[in-house]
Design an enzyme around this catalytic site. Sequence first.
Site, mmCIF file in Angstrom:
data_model
loop_
_atom_site.group_PDB
_atom_site.id
_atom_site.type_symbol
_atom_site.label_atom_id
_atom_site.label_comp_id
_atom_site.label_asym_id
_atom_site.label_seq_id
_atom_site.Cartn_x
_atom_site.Cartn_y
_atom_site.Cartn_z
ATOM 1 N N CYS A 154 30.651 1.783 -14.252
ATOM 2 C CA CYS A 154 30.192 1.334 -12.917
ATOM 3 C C CYS A 154 31.341 1.156 -11.933
ATOM 4 O O CYS A 154 31.263 1.587 -10.787
ATOM 5 C CB CYS A 154 29.376 0.050 -13.038
ATOM 6 N N GLU A 168 34.489 -9.638 -9.847
ATOM 7 C CA GLU A 168 33.750 -9.340 -11.071
ATOM 8 C C GLU A 168 34.567 -8.467 -12.013
ATOM 9 O O GLU A 168 34.437 -8.554 -13.230
ATOM 10 C CB GLU A 168 32.417 -8.676 -10.746
ATOM 11 N N TYR A 206 31.981 -1.417 -17.733
ATOM 12 C CA TYR A 206 32.861 -1.437 -16.560
ATOM 13 C C TYR A 206 33.693 -0.161 -16.434
ATOM 14 O O TYR A 206 34.200 0.136 -15.354
ATOM 15 C CB TYR A 206 33.783 -2.670 -16.621
ATOM 16 N N HIS A 249 29.369 -4.712 -22.605
ATOM 17 C CA HIS A 249 29.523 -4.886 -21.157
ATOM 18 C C HIS A 249 30.940 -4.536 -20.703
ATOM 19 O O HIS A 249 31.145 -4.123 -19.558
ATOM 20 C CB HIS A 249 29.120 -6.301 -20.720
ATOM 21 N N CYS A 260 27.010 -3.265 -7.461
ATOM 22 C CA CYS A 260 26.534 -3.540 -8.821
ATOM 23 C C CYS A 260 25.028 -3.321 -8.846
ATOM 24 O O CYS A 260 24.298 -3.906 -8.055
ATOM 25 C CB CYS A 260 26.885 -4.984 -9.178
ATOM 26 N N GLU A 275 24.010 -12.567 -7.571
ATOM 27 C CA GLU A 275 24.169 -13.494 -8.690
ATOM 28 C C GLU A 275 23.429 -14.775 -8.356
ATOM 29 O O GLU A 275 23.261 -15.105 -7.181
ATOM 30 C CB GLU A 275 25.645 -13.824 -8.939
ATOM 31 N N CYS A 316 22.478 -3.302 -16.180
ATOM 32 C CA CYS A 316 23.222 -3.085 -17.427
ATOM 33 C C CYS A 316 23.318 -4.340 -18.294
ATOM 34 O O CYS A 316 23.409 -4.230 -19.521
ATOM 35 C CB CYS A 316 24.634 -2.600 -17.132
ATOM 36 N N THR A 335 24.025 -12.105 -12.939
ATOM 37 C CA THR A 335 23.862 -10.846 -12.214
ATOM 38 C C THR A 335 22.431 -10.340 -12.328
ATOM 39 O O THR A 335 21.889 -10.235 -13.422
ATOM 40 C CB THR A 335 24.829 -9.799 -12.808
HETATM 41 FE FE1 SF4 Z 1 26.873 -4.607 -12.481
HETATM 42 FE FE2 SF4 Z 1 28.646 -2.981 -13.573
HETATM 43 FE FE3 SF4 Z 1 27.704 -5.104 -14.963
HETATM 44 FE FE4 SF4 Z 1 26.182 -2.935 -14.434
HETATM 45 S S1 SF4 Z 1 28.030 -3.011 -15.714
HETATM 46 S S2 SF4 Z 1 25.589 -5.083 -14.264
HETATM 47 S S3 SF4 Z 1 26.865 -2.384 -12.409
HETATM 48 S S4 SF4 Z 1 28.954 -5.142 -13.093
HETATM 49 FE FE FE Z 2 28.969 -7.592 -14.575
#
Ligand code: SF4
Ligand code: FE
Length: 483
Positions: A297, A445, A294, A290, A98, A255, A102, A189
């Site tokens: 990422c 996550e 996902y 968000h 991660c 985190e 983001c 995060t």
């Molecule tokens: Fe982390 Fe993915 Fe959230 Fe970006 S979108 S902060 S890489 S979990």
């Molecule tokens: Fe996240």
Amino acid sequence: MLNAKDYLDSLKKLNPVVYLFGERVENVVEHPMMRPALNSIAKTYELAADPLFADLSTAHSNIINSPVNRFTHLHQSNNDLIAKIKLQRLLGQKTASCFQRCVGWDALNALDSVTFEMDKELGTHYHQRFRTYLKMVQEKDLTVDGAMTDPKGDRSKRPSEQEDPDLYLRMIEKRKDGIVVRGAKAHQTGALGAHEILVMPTVALIDCEKSYAVSFAVPSDTKGIIYIYGRQSCDTRKLEGSEIDVGNCRYGGQEALVIFDDVFIPAESIFMCGEYEYASLLVERFAAYHRQSYGGCKVGVGDVLIGAAAQIAEYNGIQKAAHIRDKLVEMTHLNETLYSCGIACSSMGDRTLSGTYLVDLLLANVCKQNVTRYPYEIARLAEDIAGGLMVTLPSEKDFRHPELGKYIEKYLKGSANTSTEHRIRILRLIENLTLGCAAVAYRTESMHGAGSPQAQRVMIARQANFEHKKKLARIIAGIEEES
Ligand code: SF4
Ligand code: FE
């Protein structure tokens, strides 16, 4: 724009109150358990400084009319939303973890449209204030931690019904020049790699809960903020000085439990203060962005895991077995399905009243709902292909031992042309992604980040438009005329 080194240097100038293992951490940047996570964020700066990736990693800002790191940019088109997914996939591939930036990006985009609409309806003056803040973020190329999740206490009770009123972050005092807040944000995060913390409410609120309807931004080392670092599976391997045993020694995620111990927030940094009616809209939009994220990422990390599974199959000499080929195809099918969801909710997104583009809410929630499932299956198949050695391997110290090393070299060798060390390295990477530190980002996550599965099902139910579907059925069944 900052490059990776500028970013890490800028963190050294901050002085946050951080605890790990009950002790204060004075130098976050050089701490061996924390540095890999900062390297992941630094990658977002590195790519922005690399002309090869500039199309994806930078964008032309509508606020300061110049190029900015895309992680500070307001999406101005569907193409911007799609570029976000592609950039996140790329960063997932390059960090296998991660990269944390983001959450702030998603918070900035959500607040932009929500403050605009709030001002329009209520006559408040938050939007311009927010844009002034964003201008500063873009000019300084800051990393912002979007902080939404409150500890929540008894889940059957609303914020105002909790025995301890601080279990949801709230305003405890209103002054002429600002407010004082108390509470905490859980599993944040990227908090320790952030220059700024951007706080939002976490649930829909009612009239008597105005004090919980607060959104604001503060520098991450503001007086009264305390960070308690979260543990990850196998995290102390990073303290052993062993590179191989960590699996991914350069990159990681982080985190923290972030405590707001009566923190003063100046008026110019407040973007919501009592407008409880807009809390749910802010939650819904931040979550949607968000949940879109996902689809980028996790897919990039999935690419690394599929690659590792294919590689270990080769090292083990089983790459030609039909069932192995089929498992790799299945992993790819699942991974690309997630990517399709990320691209789809971006392509079908729309312009909000502030001009900032928002993803399609239904498809973004479907995207995240699939993410709560498919990485688990991809990880299961990777473990299947890897074999049990992944969790029974001796340590790097034994491998490097003058007496023992030769036995490990001899007995843990795979197919004839394979280096035993390479085999061990790939197995440790798979362990890292499925059971170790990176499993935080790739597995749990995937389940709970951006909201637990049930949160998406609530949104899917809200967006599904069952009435329209029933009407379609009535028309086809001859119960109703087409109108
Ligand atoms: Fe982390 Fe993915 Fe959230 Fe970006 S979108 S902060 S890489 S979990
Ligand atoms: Fe996240």
